[in-house]
Write a protein that holds these residues in place. Sequence first.
Motif, PDB file in Angstrom:
ATOM      1  N   ILE A 182      66.227  85.904  71.678  1.00  0.00           N
ATOM      2  CA  ILE A 182      65.488  86.004  70.413  1.00  0.00           C
ATOM      3  C   ILE A 182      64.484  87.160  70.454  1.00  0.00           C
ATOM      4  O   ILE A 182      64.228  87.798  69.440  1.00  0.00           O
ATOM      5  N   LYS A 183      63.950  87.465  71.630  1.00  0.00           N
ATOM      6  CA  LYS A 183      62.995  88.571  71.772  1.00  0.00           C
ATOM      7  C   LYS A 183      63.692  89.938  71.783  1.00  0.00           C
ATOM      8  O   LYS A 183      63.044  90.961  71.609  1.00  0.00           O
ATOM      9  N   SER A 184      64.999  89.953  71.955  1.00  0.00           N
ATOM     10  CA  SER A 184      65.767  91.194  72.090  1.00  0.00           C
ATOM     11  C   SER A 184      65.990  91.872  70.734  1.00  0.00           C
ATOM     12  O   SER A 184      65.678  91.301  69.683  1.00  0.00           O
ATOM     13  N   PRO A 185      66.556  93.082  70.729  1.00  0.00           N
ATOM     14  CA  PRO A 185      66.858  93.772  69.458  1.00  0.00           C
ATOM     15  C   PRO A 185      67.800  92.994  68.529  1.00  0.00           C
ATOM     16  O   PRO A 185      67.828  93.268  67.329  1.00  0.00           O
ATOM     17  N   ASP A 186      68.552  92.022  69.048  1.00  0.00           N
ATOM     18  CA  ASP A 186      69.410  91.197  68.184  1.00  0.00           C
ATOM     19  C   ASP A 186      68.581  90.407  67.168  1.00  0.00           C
ATOM     20  O   ASP A 186      69.075  90.067  66.095  1.00  0.00           O
ATOM     21  N   PHE A 187      67.333  90.084  67.519  1.00  0.00           N
ATOM     22  CA  PHE A 187      66.468  89.308  66.637  1.00  0.00           C
ATOM     23  C   PHE A 187      65.125  90.028  66.442  1.00  0.00           C
ATOM     24  O   PHE A 187      65.032  90.972  65.693  1.00  0.00           O
ATOM     25  N   PHE A 188      64.055  89.584  67.126  1.00  0.00           N
ATOM     26  CA  PHE A 188      62.703  90.082  66.863  1.00  0.00           C
ATOM     27  C   PHE A 188      62.395  91.477  67.403  1.00  0.00           C
ATOM     28  O   PHE A 188      61.473  92.118  66.924  1.00  0.00           O
ATOM     29  N   GLU A 189      63.112  91.921  68.424  1.00  0.00           N
ATOM     30  CA  GLU A 189      62.856  93.239  69.016  1.00  0.00           C
ATOM     31  C   GLU A 189      61.361  93.399  69.310  1.00  0.00           C
ATOM     32  O   GLU A 189      60.685  94.316  68.829  1.00  0.00           O
TER      33      GLU A 189
END
Length: 174
Positions: free
Chosen positions: A68-75
């Motif tokens: 979730i913290k990755s560029p797929d979500f929140f970045e």
Amino acid sequence: MKTTKWAIDPAHSEITFKVKHLMISNVKGEFRTFQADIDGEDFTKSTISAYIDASSISTNNNDRDTHIKSPDFFEVEKYPEITFVSTSLKKVDDNAFELIGNLTIKGVTKEIKLDTEFGGFMKDPYGNEKAGFSINGKLNRKDFGLNWNAALEAGGVMVGNEIKINAEVQFVKQ
């Protein structure tokens, strides 16, 4: 004349959310680090501002939280903060209000409406004046560029688009 300020009491506040997983059940998460304030005595004429540390997300699963913290979500490396700034708080009935404001996630700002229940005022045992609110709303994560998903073999998708938001908050008069 000095404006009355209210600051969130993080020890007595929470910001949580739910999202459908596999189209059959909800996964719950929370943000553990946030701050908020209200500038004014009359809440209907005040600005309510909230700042959430996007990297403080917790869904009780480290692998999911990392995703979730990755560029797929929140970045979170590029967009470390989620913000909300109210534009109005309108009384609907006795303790019910409609809170409208601008929510910014991942650099995208959209107006959202939140159902807000005012719990009232109370002094704590230390003499601090507190105000309590229950806040609920929904948003479409894709409106904020949170587009990642996976198709399921049986049809449907892994992660729902609708996010249900709930905040139980206490503010303390400064």
